[in-house]
Design a protein around this motif. Sequence first.
Motif, PDB file in Angstrom:
ATOM      1  N   ILE A 144       1.010  -1.313   0.023  1.00  0.00           N
ATOM      2  CA  ILE A 144       0.009   0.046  -0.187  1.00  0.00           C
ATOM      3  C   ILE A 144       0.938   1.248   0.009  1.00  0.00           C
ATOM      4  O   ILE A 144       0.898   2.259  -0.587  1.00  0.00           O
ATOM      5  CB  ILE A 144      -0.872  -0.084   1.189  1.00  0.00           C
ATOM      6  CG1 ILE A 144      -1.953  -1.035   1.005  1.00  0.00           C
ATOM      7  CG2 ILE A 144      -1.580   1.342   1.307  1.00  0.00           C
ATOM      8  CD1 ILE A 144      -2.966  -1.328   2.358  1.00  0.00           C
ATOM      9  N   SER A 167       1.019   4.605  -2.811  1.00  0.00           N
ATOM     10  CA  SER A 167       0.474   5.779  -2.407  1.00  0.00           C
ATOM     11  C   SER A 167       1.284   6.864  -2.239  1.00  0.00           C
ATOM     12  O   SER A 167       2.786   6.780  -2.226  1.00  0.00           O
ATOM     13  CB  SER A 167      -0.267   5.605  -1.106  1.00  0.00           C
ATOM     14  OG  SER A 167       0.124   4.545  -0.115  1.00  0.00           O
ATOM     15  N   LEU A 206      -4.233   7.507  -3.359  1.00  0.00           N
ATOM     16  CA  LEU A 206      -4.414   6.167  -3.738  1.00  0.00           C
ATOM     17  C   LEU A 206      -5.115   6.200  -4.967  1.00  0.00           C
ATOM     18  O   LEU A 206      -6.277   6.519  -5.234  1.00  0.00           O
ATOM     19  CB  LEU A 206      -4.634   5.124  -2.832  1.00  0.00           C
ATOM     20  CG  LEU A 206      -4.558   3.578  -3.261  1.00  0.00           C
ATOM     21  CD1 LEU A 206      -3.136   3.291  -3.573  1.00  0.00           C
ATOM     22  CD2 LEU A 206      -4.738   2.831  -2.113  1.00  0.00           C
ATOM     23  N   ASP A 261      -4.374   1.422  -9.109  1.00  0.00           N
ATOM     24  CA  ASP A 261      -3.419   0.658  -8.028  1.00  0.00           C
ATOM     25  C   ASP A 261      -4.122  -0.036  -7.007  1.00  0.00           C
ATOM     26  O   ASP A 261      -3.765  -1.097  -6.545  1.00  0.00           O
ATOM     27  CB  ASP A 261      -2.472   1.733  -7.573  1.00  0.00           C
ATOM     28  CG  ASP A 261      -1.382   2.644  -8.694  1.00  0.00           C
ATOM     29  OD1 ASP A 261      -1.106   1.891  -9.373  1.00  0.00           O
ATOM     30  OD2 ASP A 261      -1.150   3.727  -8.309  1.00  0.00           O
ATOM     31  N   LEU A 262      -5.257   0.618  -6.668  1.00  0.00           N
ATOM     32  CA  LEU A 262      -6.126  -0.293  -5.635  1.00  0.00           C
ATOM     33  C   LEU A 262      -6.384  -1.336  -6.060  1.00  0.00           C
ATOM     34  O   LEU A 262      -6.438  -2.477  -5.489  1.00  0.00           O
ATOM     35  CB  LEU A 262      -7.085   0.469  -5.305  1.00  0.00           C
ATOM     36  CG  LEU A 262      -7.953  -0.172  -4.104  1.00  0.00           C
ATOM     37  CD1 LEU A 262      -7.169  -0.220  -2.825  1.00  0.00           C
ATOM     38  CD2 LEU A 262      -9.386   0.975  -3.762  1.00  0.00           C
TER      39      LEU A 262
END
Lengths: 187, 187
Positions: free
Chosen positions: A22, A26, A104, A108-109
């Motif tokens: 993560i 981010s 974010l 990407d999530l």
Amino acid sequence: MQQFFDYLDLFCPLSFEGKQAIEKASVIQSMPKGTIVVEEGKVCHYLYFLKKGAVRGFHNLDGKEVTYWFAFENTFATSLYSFISRKPALETICFMEDSEVVILHYDDLQKLYKTHPEIEHLGRLLDEHYYVMLEERMFSYMFRTAKERYENLVKTTPHILQRMPLGHIASYLGISQETLSRIRNKS
Amino acid sequence: MQQFFDYLDLFCPLSFEGKQAIEKASVIQSMPKGTIVVEEGKVCHYLYFLKKGAVRGFHNLDGKEVTYWFAFENTFATSLYSFISRKPALETICFMEDSEVVILHYDDLQKLYKTHPEIEHLGRLLDEHYYVMLEERMFSYMFRTAKERYENLVKTTPHILQRMPLGHIASYLGISQETLSRIRNKS
DNA sequence: CGCCGAGTTGAACTGAATCAAGAAACGTGG
DNA sequence: CCACGTTTCTTGATTCAGTTCAACTCGGCG
């Protein structure tokens, strides 16, 4: 970043690798007061976690800005509706104070969801949390009077009163500023 | 059961094992008209998928039943709020026609989430779908007039008009039956 | 000191709720 | 198949909460 993970841990503790993934995806960024990050009618591609500051979401109704929601430290502040559905946002999002956020990107999530089941699990829990909050709001909007909603706001989120002008709070409650002024001055 | 899986496939196609696991955990049941499955103030432990029939969720407001939502074939009809949050339901759920449902218990669903990441993925997508629908409703409730909401209902879900009495529809739209009657008879 | 934004207060107006009565549709049993 | 009662829907009259418009107060700040 620790602050962000602390928030996520409230929903479900992540592994070190999960957090690393993560963090890699981010970005931390400052948002000066007045910054607009999401515009009504455009798709919202980012998730913003509010580390510090305050945010207002509003909808343009016949030329008038009607407040849809507020957000403060330690919550997500995005048009979840648009972010999830990929449809145009219903509201414009504007920073009301100098703020700091973790950003974010949607893509990407989605990648994180695919590669880390624990993050998808976390995502589900977050979705459910925000669903529950929305339903509580929907319910209070359907079944409570503006006065009751105001009293509830005083009780549960008094900081809104300190940090937002009355006009914004009034439209958030679904009444005119004058009516709210009368409500508070003569209960 | 196929009908249920067809619905789930709209969100994300499941493996054969996934479907088998779901089938094993669920029960098909008939619900005669008038059956009450969830009561306001009690926690809702089951997910009901509506194979056939119609359902109404309502809230008791000072002795009056105010409709909160409707559901028809091929949707879930449960107090998602209570099911997710484990808090007391805000509404009572009552079958308006002889119906058939697929029932899944909360605990069984949690087990499925743990053992089948694909089901958790599906669960997230479903949560998001219902979040988006709720937000659209919240938005229309905050920013549209009752008349606009009625016209939208006529356009998007006209079957409600056929299958539910006007009084229920009126309270669903947030207006009195008399006002709705006037709206429709002189637009 | 005077301007400006935010909040308050007053008066007139309005849309919708409520109350009340009647019309139409529906189902059930004779 | 009709008579009856029940439920559903419509229509009218009255009332009221909340909006709108407008004027005024207050506190900060150049």
